[in-house]
Scaffold this motif. Structure first.
Motif, PDB file in Angstrom:
ATOM      1  N   ILE A 195      -5.070  74.136 111.063  1.00 17.27           N
ATOM      2  CA  ILE A 195      -4.519  74.708 109.828  1.00 17.27           C
ATOM      3  C   ILE A 195      -4.136  73.565 108.890  1.00 17.27           C
ATOM      4  N   THR A 204       7.621  84.704 133.795  1.00 21.10           N
ATOM      5  CA  THR A 204       8.891  84.741 134.524  1.00 21.10           C
ATOM      6  C   THR A 204       8.675  84.246 135.951  1.00 21.10           C
ATOM      7  N   ASN A 230       8.148  80.489 135.954  1.00 21.48           N
ATOM      8  CA  ASN A 230       9.370  79.716 135.707  1.00 21.48           C
ATOM      9  C   ASN A 230      10.337  79.760 136.883  1.00 21.48           C
ATOM     10  N   ILE A 259      12.799  70.749 128.019  1.00 26.31           N
ATOM     11  CA  ILE A 259      11.928  70.265 126.933  1.00 26.31           C
ATOM     12  C   ILE A 259      11.792  68.746 126.989  1.00 26.31           C
ATOM     13  N   VAL A 285      -9.806  78.475 108.176  1.00 26.54           N
ATOM     14  CA  VAL A 285      -8.390  78.323 108.538  1.00 26.54           C
ATOM     15  C   VAL A 285      -7.957  79.465 109.452  1.00 26.54           C
ATOM     16  N   ILE A 286      -8.265  80.682 109.052  1.00 22.17           N
ATOM     17  CA  ILE A 286      -7.763  81.838 109.808  1.00 22.17           C
ATOM     18  C   ILE A 286      -8.485  81.964 111.163  1.00 22.17           C
ATOM     19  N   GLN A 328      -4.594  79.801 119.112  1.00 24.17           N
ATOM     20  CA  GLN A 328      -3.472  80.427 119.825  1.00 24.17           C
ATOM     21  C   GLN A 328      -3.955  81.047 121.133  1.00 24.17           C
ATOM     22  N   LEU A 368      12.130  85.396 129.885  1.00 21.74           N
ATOM     23  CA  LEU A 368      10.905  84.954 130.575  1.00 21.74           C
ATOM     24  C   LEU A 368      11.174  83.838 131.579  1.00 21.74           C
ATOM     25  N   PHE A 411      12.918  81.210 131.086  1.00 21.01           N
ATOM     26  CA  PHE A 411      13.136  79.906 130.447  1.00 21.01           C
ATOM     27  C   PHE A 411      14.635  79.651 130.266  1.00 21.01           C
ATOM     28  N   GLU A 469      17.322  76.865 125.588  1.00 22.20           N
ATOM     29  CA  GLU A 469      16.828  75.794 124.700  1.00 22.20           C
ATOM     30  C   GLU A 469      15.290  75.748 124.708  1.00 22.20           C
ATOM     31  N   THR A 470      14.701  75.792 125.890  1.00 19.12           N
ATOM     32  CA  THR A 470      13.235  75.720 126.015  1.00 19.12           C
ATOM     33  C   THR A 470      12.591  76.922 125.330  1.00 19.12           C
ATOM     34  N   TRP A 480      12.670  76.550 121.472  1.00 21.88           N
ATOM     35  CA  TRP A 480      11.850  75.453 120.956  1.00 21.88           C
ATOM     36  C   TRP A 480      10.361  75.754 121.080  1.00 21.88           C
ATOM     37  N   PHE A 481       9.969  76.484 122.135  1.00 24.98           N
ATOM     38  CA  PHE A 481       8.532  76.639 122.404  1.00 24.98           C
ATOM     39  C   PHE A 481       7.919  77.991 122.009  1.00 24.98           C
ATOM     40  N   TRP A 507       6.319  79.212 118.304  1.00 19.05           N
ATOM     41  CA  TRP A 507       5.276  78.452 117.612  1.00 19.05           C
ATOM     42  C   TRP A 507       3.970  79.189 117.348  1.00 19.05           C
ATOM     43  N   PRO A 508       3.393  79.893 118.344  1.00 16.31           N
ATOM     44  CA  PRO A 508       2.131  80.601 118.031  1.00 16.31           C
ATOM     45  C   PRO A 508       2.294  81.566 116.862  1.00 16.31           C
ATOM     46  N   TRP A 529       2.456  79.540 113.547  1.00 15.89           N
ATOM     47  CA  TRP A 529       1.140  79.037 113.112  1.00 15.89           C
ATOM     48  C   TRP A 529       0.275  80.162 112.529  1.00 15.89           C
ATOM     49  N   VAL A 530       0.255  81.317 113.209  1.00 11.56           N
ATOM     50  CA  VAL A 530      -0.575  82.419 112.694  1.00 11.56           C
ATOM     51  C   VAL A 530      -0.031  82.879 111.340  1.00 11.56           C
ATOM     52  N   ALA A 542      -1.073  80.331 108.757  1.00  9.06           N
ATOM     53  CA  ALA A 542      -2.511  80.450 108.463  1.00  9.06           C
ATOM     54  C   ALA A 542      -2.773  81.635 107.538  1.00  9.06           C
ATOM     55  N   THR A 543      -2.054  82.744 107.768  1.00  6.58           N
ATOM     56  CA  THR A 543      -2.249  83.931 106.924  1.00  6.58           C
ATOM     57  C   THR A 543      -1.809  83.645 105.483  1.00  6.58           C
ATOM     58  N   ILE A 546      -1.676  80.714 104.017  1.00 12.08           N
ATOM     59  CA  ILE A 546      -2.639  79.778 103.413  1.00 12.08           C
ATOM     60  C   ILE A 546      -3.934  80.509 103.036  1.00 12.08           C
TER      61      ILE A 546
END
Lengths: 516, 48
Positions: free
Chosen positions: A85, A208, A211, A224, A272-273, A280, B2, B4, B7-8, B11-12, B15-16, B19-20, B23-24, B26
């Protein structure tokens, strides 16, 4: 040979057919061979860009990294998932326009023409050839390992068969063959990795379950900051891990060339899309499989083989063959693009530029093909005798290329002042810093990722260097302005004209109000 | 969440989606730009 081996051989046959299919079209002209006649649409652009970027590292290096660090490795995946992107929206349109205006056919030639100095081309060619070669060696090693696991052949024989197929279709079909095989490979990669991901996911009891199991082995796997909190509080490492794959692609010649080969600037939005969605689905899974390996394969001797081992442990038969075809796809789609790029650079940026200026298109294509062949053969020999880890080699080569070229490519379309001295300082400074940082292990003492260190030095090099030497010529400045075109009038012009016309508009309003 | 640590997770996991979403945005921005460019090109051609 087993059924899965047969499936794989059929797959290689399909790729060869595509290469030979395009071989006649590709011989039409140098532009046709090196850039596919700038004819690629959004789907092929997105897929070829992503499969080129997602190398054998994704199937071998990424799981090995997650096996070593736990969830910390996901920082790399986060950057990677957004890489296309950023790459497409920052460079896409402007670079497509600029490269056409300058008549550049290779990314290094582009730099020379934009920064108006042959020294840029010499330095750029040396850096790109050396590190693209390291990158391609990593792909060859990955190919040998994966194919050996699939067919039961020795590592050396597997390497020879796999690489021969790549070299044949690249030499024969040129850029179009590389781009269209990447498209097929991209589909296989997603199918393979998502398939095994879904099966392994349910096998382990979802995220789950994973983890809980990881916590039982070592709770710091969930942090992290990495296993044993190895990078606790080191935001310089985290930022570098995100940046290397999010913006680093803008410095890879074999990825940047995808901007130059697009059909038109309108291709960018679709690409991009498509690439964002593909990312993902694809990018996070190999890392998660690496963590599943901690639970299911805790004693594995070579963590780079986690996905292969999981495929055969959990899902023998045809499905495993599909997955291994996907691994080979990732390797091949990157290796062919790098070989293609190295061939372009050697033929156009070295042979035609410095040895035979009047080379005919036919000679150019022949030289390019010979260079690809030579690079492939030398790569195979190195991969047989000196096989380092895919993980380390890719990170090093990727980081150095990114640090050398990212700033020059971005500055070429965003900075009017950027000149050849700035470009040389950025390339040499960025690459050297990454090499020194990595070889001396400075990341441990400084808490700064080698990519971040190289990026900062490269940026400073461009800013300071561009203050010296001659300024860009009027032709370049005109091309620069045209590459930015969207609005006929600049924002500044719009603002000024509004300000200038405001009193006039007020008078007209007043006049109309008075005469009502 | 889940399995986690908090904090984890924060932070994680987002993100997906980020980003999507990006992208939409943009995509639509570029679509608008392309339409504007097309219109300008058309106008210029008519003026010629």
């Amino acid at each position: 040979m087993s059924m899965d081996g047969v499936i794989f051989i059929i797959y290689l046959g399909i790729l060869l057919t595509i290469g030979l299919w395009f071989s006649r079209r590709s011989s039409a002209s140098t532009e046709q061979y090196l850039l596919g006649g700038r004819s690629l649409g959004p789907a092929v652009t997105a897929m070829t860009m992503q499969t080129t970027a997602m190398s054998g590292f994704m199937f071998m290096g990424a799981p090995a990294m997650a096996f070593k660090y736990g969830w910390y490795a996901i920082w790399y995946a986060i950057g990677d998932a957004g890489g296309s992107i950023i790459n497409l929206s920052v460079l896409g349109k402007r670079m497509r326009r600029m490269s056409e205006l300058l008549g550049a056919l290779s990314p290094i030639e582009y730099l020379e023409k934009r920064f108006e100095s042959p020294s840029v081309r010499v330095v750029g060619s040396i850096i790109s050839i050396v590190f693209l070669f390291g990158y391609v060696c990593a792909q060859f090693i990955a190919a040998g390992k994966a194919m050996s696991a699939l067919t039961g052949f020795t590592y050396e024989l597997s390497l020879l068969i796999g690489i021969s197929v790549i070299i044949i279709y690249t030499v024969a079909g040129g850029y179009l063959a590389v781009a269209y095989t990447s498209f097929v490979q991209g589909l296989i990669m997603v199918l393979g990795v998502v398939g095994i991901g879904v099966l392994a996911y349910f096998h382990i009891g979802g995220l789950t379950g994973l983890n809980v199991a990881l916590k039982a082995v070592d709770p710091t796997y969930l942090s992290i900051w990495g296993k044993d909190l190895a990078y606790y509080g080191q935001w310089g490492m985290v930022l570098g891990a995100i940046l290397i794959y999010s913006i680093g692609y803008m410095g890879l010649p074999h990825v940047v060339v995808r901007h130059m080969s697009m059909k038109s600037t309108k291709t960018v939005k679709g690409a991009v899309i498509i690439s964002a969605l593909w990312n993902q689905f694809f990018i996070f899974v190999p890392y998660i499989l690496g963590m599943i390996g901690i639970i299911l394969l805790p004693t594995i001797a070579d963590p780079e083989m986690i996905i292969t081992e999981l495929a055969y442990t959990l899902f023998p038969g045809i499905f495993a063959a599909l997955l291994l075809s996907a691994i080979m796809s990732a390797v091949m789609s990157t290796a062919d693009s790098i070989l293609m790029q190295a061939g372009s650079i050697l033929s156009r940026d070295v042979y035609q530029r410095f040895i035979n200026k009047d080379a005919s298109p036919k000679t150019m294509i022949l030289v390019s093909r010979l260079c690809i062949l030579l690079g492939g053969v030398v790569g195979v020999v190195v991969a047989i005798y000196e096989p380092p880890s895919v993980f380390a080699l890719v990170l090093f080569a990727f980081g150095t290329l990114g640090n050398a070229f990212l700033v020059p490519y971005v500055a070429s379309v965003y900075s009017r002042k950027a000149n050849y001295i700035g470009c040389l300082c950025a390339m040499i400074g960025g690459a050297t810093t990454n090499i020194i940082w990595t070889s001396m292990g400075l990341e441990t003492s400084t808490g700064l990722h080698p990519f971040l260190a190289g990026l900062l030095v490269s940026l400073l090099g461009m800013l300071i260097g561009s203050r010296f030497g001659r300024k860009p010529s009027d032709e370049i400045l005109t091309a620069f302005e045209q590459s930015r075109k969207k609005r006929v009038f600049s924002k500044e012009f719009d603002r000024n004209i509004t300000r200038d016309l405001a009193p006039e508009a007020n008078n007209v309003s007043k006049f109309l109000a008075d005469n009502k | 969440m889940l399995g986690f640590p908090v904090e984890t997770f924060w932070w994680f996991v987002p993100w997906p989606f980020i980003w999507v979403g990006l992208a939409t945005i943009i995509y639509f921005k570029m679509k608008k730009d392309d339409e504007l460019e097309e219109k300008m090109e058309k106008d210029q051609n008519q003026n010629l």
